[in-house]
Every structure is written in structure tokens, then in C-alpha cells.
Design a protein around this motif. Structure first.
Motif, PDB file in Angstrom:
ATOM      1  N   ALA A 262       0.824  -1.154   0.043  1.00  0.00           N
ATOM      2  CA  ALA A 262       0.150   0.144   0.016  1.00  0.00           C
ATOM      3  C   ALA A 262       0.886   1.189   0.095  1.00  0.00           C
ATOM      4  CB  ALA A 262      -0.942   0.026   1.207  1.00  0.00           C
ATOM      5  N   THR A 263       1.939   1.319   0.823  1.00  0.00           N
ATOM      6  CA  THR A 263       2.817   2.348   1.094  1.00  0.00           C
ATOM      7  C   THR A 263       3.497   2.536  -0.382  1.00  0.00           C
ATOM      8  OG1 THR A 263       3.239   2.009   3.363  1.00  0.00           O
ATOM      9  CG2 THR A 263       4.883   3.257   1.914  1.00  0.00           C
ATOM     10  N   ASN A 264       4.096   1.457  -1.110  1.00  0.00           N
ATOM     11  CA  ASN A 264       4.504   1.776  -2.378  1.00  0.00           C
ATOM     12  C   ASN A 264       3.551   2.046  -3.589  1.00  0.00           C
ATOM     13  OD1 ASN A 264       7.666   0.931  -2.806  1.00  0.00           O
ATOM     14  ND2 ASN A 264       6.808  -0.225  -0.894  1.00  0.00           N
ATOM     15  N   TYR A 265       2.194   1.739  -3.316  1.00  0.00           N
ATOM     16  CA  TYR A 265       1.529   2.069  -4.280  1.00  0.00           C
ATOM     17  C   TYR A 265       1.135   3.629  -4.179  1.00  0.00           C
ATOM     18  CZ  TYR A 265      -0.472  -2.397  -5.867  1.00  0.00           C
ATOM     19  OH  TYR A 265      -0.594  -3.565  -6.247  1.00  0.00           O
ATOM     20  N   ARG A 266       1.021   4.167  -2.964  1.00  0.00           N
ATOM     21  CA  ARG A 266       1.007   5.405  -2.500  1.00  0.00           C
ATOM     22  C   ARG A 266       2.139   6.300  -3.135  1.00  0.00           C
ATOM     23  NH1 ARG A 266       2.571   8.299   1.839  1.00  0.00           N
ATOM     24  NH2 ARG A 266       3.115   6.514   2.950  1.00  0.00           N
TER      25      ARG A 266
END
Length: 534
Positions: free
Chosen positions: A409-413
């Protein structure tokens, strides 16, 4: 042997044996070859020499020698080669074991030596044609050695800025990429043979950790230098509003004591030109940023209390500070609200100050404003593989997936994949409902994709579950959402549940007694006067 016919008879013996060979390929190919050989015998007789042989006679003699001893020579050579190969194999195994032992013993305390031994072990294992699982383990260990070389380089603390994130060195990035390459080789070796899912997961975790640690050279330093340069130029040009805006924008996401000092002084300069009622919010923000700046640069500043006194209020009263803090929250100014609640005595005030601080700290840690380095996108693919393997191995809603899903999720963001980030964070908050970090990220992503109403509804539902004494930033985030959308009644209704409202205490004179606020109101404002630059 001394007779002239000796050499002739040796050659004739060779000719007869060659004619009698069972395999046609070993006989004379035609009559001409036989006649040429017999002419050599004739030459020996005619020359009458016992020492010198005619030209081309050596071929016949060598043939006879191989006919007599060829099988023994071949057997001996074969035995020699087998023996040599066995010896080399044994020596290779011994050397391989030596390199593996030295590499394992050096791990974690001498990663350079460990790395060199793993490289030698891999070369030896390739020569010995070791199976894929063995080669995978060696490449995995070499990747760990490269990772060990960079483990202490993520953050560099200095006495001036102990929290300043420093860009990775070229050696850091080089070792990280080499580690990724080794993990990838190990993954490919495992795919050729039987292996456990745990092996693949370990390698994918290693790859994602290395991708996440990469950074383009000088990215963070450049951002910091640009911010400092722009703030200094605006300060010297006496453009205090723009100076404060630029410094505060940067400080929302990256802490810096010198920029905090600029922000504090710029807000002070703005306030000094305004009447007390309008100057209040700037003095509040100045007080907050002074608290975030270096103690060596800071000074005892009572401007906020003087301003409060000039408005006819008692700055020493908790009720006054509470009222001013609520007013700051209503306009969505969390920095100003913190400046008030942090100076207010009592449990409710401490709780509010801690909640505001938690939200502001999360904002800094999440670093949402600046676009992530492009290499962050490279971590997405191995993370998606990890998640798929973990889902295959267990329940899709298992908490065991939390770490992988959080990283994904962090990398998507950070890579601009906002819709995917929303879905990933949604799964996270449903899986781990008490993780305020992920809840805040989920809310911000909903706002980012234009779903403000959904964000508010989620916050309202979750805030209702929070205990009144819990230090949780979600209530403050809900208040901020209401204030940003100018929903003042909702702000007031929510605030009443968090901290009781009392009328601010007025400064009054009773006989010969005066509250300290009255003489304080007559004091002049102060300014720092000097801005320190690195």
C-alpha cells in the motif's frame, strides 16, 4: 640387430600386421599404399644401413607400437584422467566447504569478508555442477552479505540535525542493486527445482527491502537545499508571508530546525504589522515553530501571552488557552492549536496536545507531499508476488498478510497508484482496525482520489470506537476534515465530546489587585533580530 636386413624385417613385420587387422580402417586403403610401404623395405636392403631408416618409415613403426601397447596406454590414460578428476573433485569440495564456512563465520560482523567468500563459493559450486537448490542458497547468502554492507547507512545523524535524512551514497545504491541481483538469481534457481514457498517469500522480502532502500543520488539533499535557498531569499527580500508558506509547507513533511526558526520569525514579522485580534494566529504559529527550532537559535519569547493580554484575556488561565485552542481547531490550524493546548494545564489539555502531536508527527513520517523516488515502483512487482504466495498459503484476510500488504500500500501511494493504494489500505484497516497509521493513510488516500465524504464517514465511525482517554490522532483528523470543509457545527459538536468548553477568563482589576495579564499587555512585542544560516 647388426645385420643390414634388421630394419627391413621390422618394417616388413609392420606391413604384415597392418594387412591382417580386423578393422578395415586400420588396413592399407589400396594397393598403391601397400606398394609404397614395401618400397621402404626395399630401400632398407639396398642402403644396407642399420641405423638410418628411410623417410616415412616412422609411421609404420608407430602403428606397430600402438598395435602392441595401444590398449594398455588407453587404459592407463583413462585411469589417470579418472584419478585426476576424482582428486580435483575432492579438492573442489574441500575448497567449497572452506569458503562456505568462512563466509558463514564472517556474516554480520565482517560482511566484506563474508561477501568475498560467498563469491568464491559460488564459482566453486558452479564448477562442481551443484544442484539448483544449493546454488539458490549460495546466491541468497551472497545477497544477504551485500545487504549487510548497507544496513547502517540509511540514516546519518549529525550534531546539527540528528533527524535529517541524508541521501544514500553511491556505494549504498550499488550494494543494494547487487543484493537484488543475487536474490533474483536465487529465485530463478529455486524455480528450476523443488523449493518451499517460504524460500521464495524470503527472497522476495529481501528484494523489496533493497528496492525500498534505493534512492537516486542527492534527491533528499536537493529538496532540502532548494527549500532552504528559497526561504532565505524570501526572508532577505522581506516577503514574510511567502517565506512562512514555503517553510511551513516543507516542515509538514520533513523536520528541520533551521527552517522552523525561519517559519517562527516570519510569522512573528507578519503578526507585528497587525492588530492583536488578527495577529493572534500568527503568534500562535510562531510559538509552535519556535518550539521546533534549535535551542541555540531560540530565545525567550512572550509575544503570544502579550497578544492574549492585549485582547483583554488572561493568558495564564487554562480556560483562556482552551478557548483559543478550540478556535484554532475550528479554522483547521493544528499548529496554532498545539501552541495553545501545550501551554494549558490539566489532563484534557495534555490529551488534546498529545493527539495533535501524534497527527503532526504521522504527517512527517509519511512524507506524502514529495513524490517518491522512481525506484520505489520497482518494489511493487516482488511485493505483489509475495502477497499472492501468502494468500495461496493461507487465508486472504489473515493478519499474517499485514506486513506485506502495508508495504505494498505504501509503495502504491508513493508511486502514484492512488486507486490501488485505496484498495490496499481498505484491506489493511479491515484486517488491523486499531492501526491508526494505516487508518490515517487510508483517509488521506480517499481524500486524494476525491472521496472526501467517504473519508469523513469512515472517521466518524472509527472515532466512535475510541476511548475518551486514548491518545489517538483520528479525532483530530476528523476535526481537521470538518474544518477544511467549513463544517463548523460538526467541529463544535465533536470538540464538546473531547474537551469541555469554558468561557475564557477576562483580565480584570479588583481594588489594588491586578491580574498579571494587565501589566503584560503594556509590554512591547519582541523579535529575534538575527536569522542564522548554515
Amino acid at each position: 640387430k647388426n645385420s643390414p636386413a634388421h630394419n627391413a624385417l621390422k618394417l616388413l613385420d609392420c606391413i604384415i600386421i597392418k594387412c591382417l587387422q580386423k578393422e578395415p580402417s586400420k588396413r592399407f586403403r589400396n594397393v598403391r599404399e601397400l606398394m609404397d610401404a614395401l618400397s621402404l623395405v626395399n630401400d632398407c636392403i639396398c642402403n644396407g644401413s642399420t641405423k638410418k631408416l628411410p623417410p616415412k618409415a616412422e609411421k609404420l613403426l608407430i602403428f606397430r607400437f600402438l598395435d602392441l601397447f595401444g590398449n594398455k596406454i588407453a587404459a592407463g590414460m583413462t585411469a589417470y584422467l579418472i584419478f585426476g578428476f576424482v582428486c580435483m573433485r575432492v579438492i573442489g569440495e574441500v575448497n567449497l566447504q572452506k569458503h562456505v564456512d568462512q563466509a558463514a563465520l564472517s556474516a554480520n560482523f565482517d560482511d566484506q569478508r563474508s561477501k568475498d567468500n560467498w563469491i568464491s563459493a559460488i564459482k566453486q559450486a558452479e564448477w562442481l555442477h551443484k544442484p539448483p537448490s544449493f546454488m539458490a542458497a549460495l546466491h541468497n547468502n551472497l545477497g544477504d552479505a551485500y545487504a549487510g554492507l548497507i544496513s547502517g547507512e540509511t540514516f546519518i545523524a549529525t550534531s546539527q540535525e540528528p533527524w535529517l535524512h541524508v541521501s544514500k551514497s553511491s556505494a549504498h545504491n550499488e550494494n543494494a542493486r547487487k543484493a537484488i541481483n543475487e536474490y533474483q538469481k536465487a529465485y530463478e534457481y529455486y524455480s528450476k527445482g523443488h523449493f518451499y514457498k517460504s524460500n521464495a517469500l524470503d527472497l522476495l522480502r529481501g528484494m523489496t527491502a533493497m528496492w525500498s532502500s534505493l534512492e537516486s543520488k542527492g534527491v533528499t539533499e536537493d529538496r532540502h537545499a532548494e527549500a532552504v535557498s528559497e526561504v532565505q531569499k524570501l526572508w532577505l527580500a522581506k516577503k514574510y508571508s511567502e517565506c512562512a508558506q514555503v517553510a511551513e509547507k516543507y516542515l509538514q513533511y520533513v523536520p528541520d530546525k533551521h527552517l522552523a526558526f525561519y517559519a517562527a520569525n516570519a510569522n512573528t514579522e507578519i503578526a507585528l504589522t497587525l492588530p492583536a485580534a488578527k495577529a493572534m494566529k500568527y503568534f500562535e504559529r510562531a510559538a509552535y515553530y519556535f518550539s521546533q527550532s534549535d535551542a541555540k537559535l531560540n530565545f525567550e519569547c512572550d509575544n503570544l501571552s502579550i497578544c492574549i493580554s492585549r485582547l483583554g484575556l488572561n493568558p495564564d488561565s487554562p480556560d483562556t488557552r482552551n478557548a483559543l485552542g478550540r478556535a484554532a481547531i475550528e479554522r483547521g490550524d493544528l499548529q496554532a492549536a498545539y501552541a495553545e493546548y501545550s501551554r494549558m494545564q490539566g489532563f484534557d489539555a495534555d490529551l488534546m496536545a498529545d493527539r495533535i502531536k501524534e497527527l503532526l508527527s504521522w504527517k512527517i513520517q509519511s512524507s506524502q507531499t514529495y513524490e517518491a523516488d522512481p525506484v520505489m515502483k520497482e518494489a511493487i512487482k516482488p511485493l505483489e508476488r509475495m502477497l499472492a504466495l501468502e494468500e495461496e498459503a493461507g487465508d486472504k484476510n489473515s493478519r499474517a498478510l499485514w506486513s506485506t500488504l502495508s508495504n505494498l500500500a505504501t509503495n502504491y501511494r508513493l508511486s502514484g497508484e492512488d486507486k490501488k493504494a485505496v484498495e490496499a489500505y481498505k484491506r489493511l484497516v479491515e484486517m488491523m482496525p486499531h492501526s491508526s497509521t494505516d487508518q490515517l493513510a487510508y483517509v488521506d488516500q480517499l481524500v486524494k482520489v476525491g472521496r472526501k465524504a467517504d473519508a469523513r464517514r469512515y472517521l466518524e465511525k472509527e472515532v466512535g470506537k475510541i476511548a475518551s482517554t486514548e491518545i489517538n490522532p483520528l479525532p483530530i483528523r476528523l476535526l481537521k476534515a470538518y474544518a477544511d470543509d467549513n463544517m463548523q457545527q460538526q467541529v463544535r459538536d465533536t470538540l464538546i465530546k473531547l474537551v469541555p468548553y469554558r468561557e475564557p477568563q477576562r483580565s480584570v482589576s479588583m481594588g489594588y489587585y491586578q491580574y498579571p495579564a494587565l501589566p503584560l499587555a503594556n509590554r512591547p512585542y519582541s523579535r529575534n533580530g538575527v536569522i542564522y544560516r548554515k
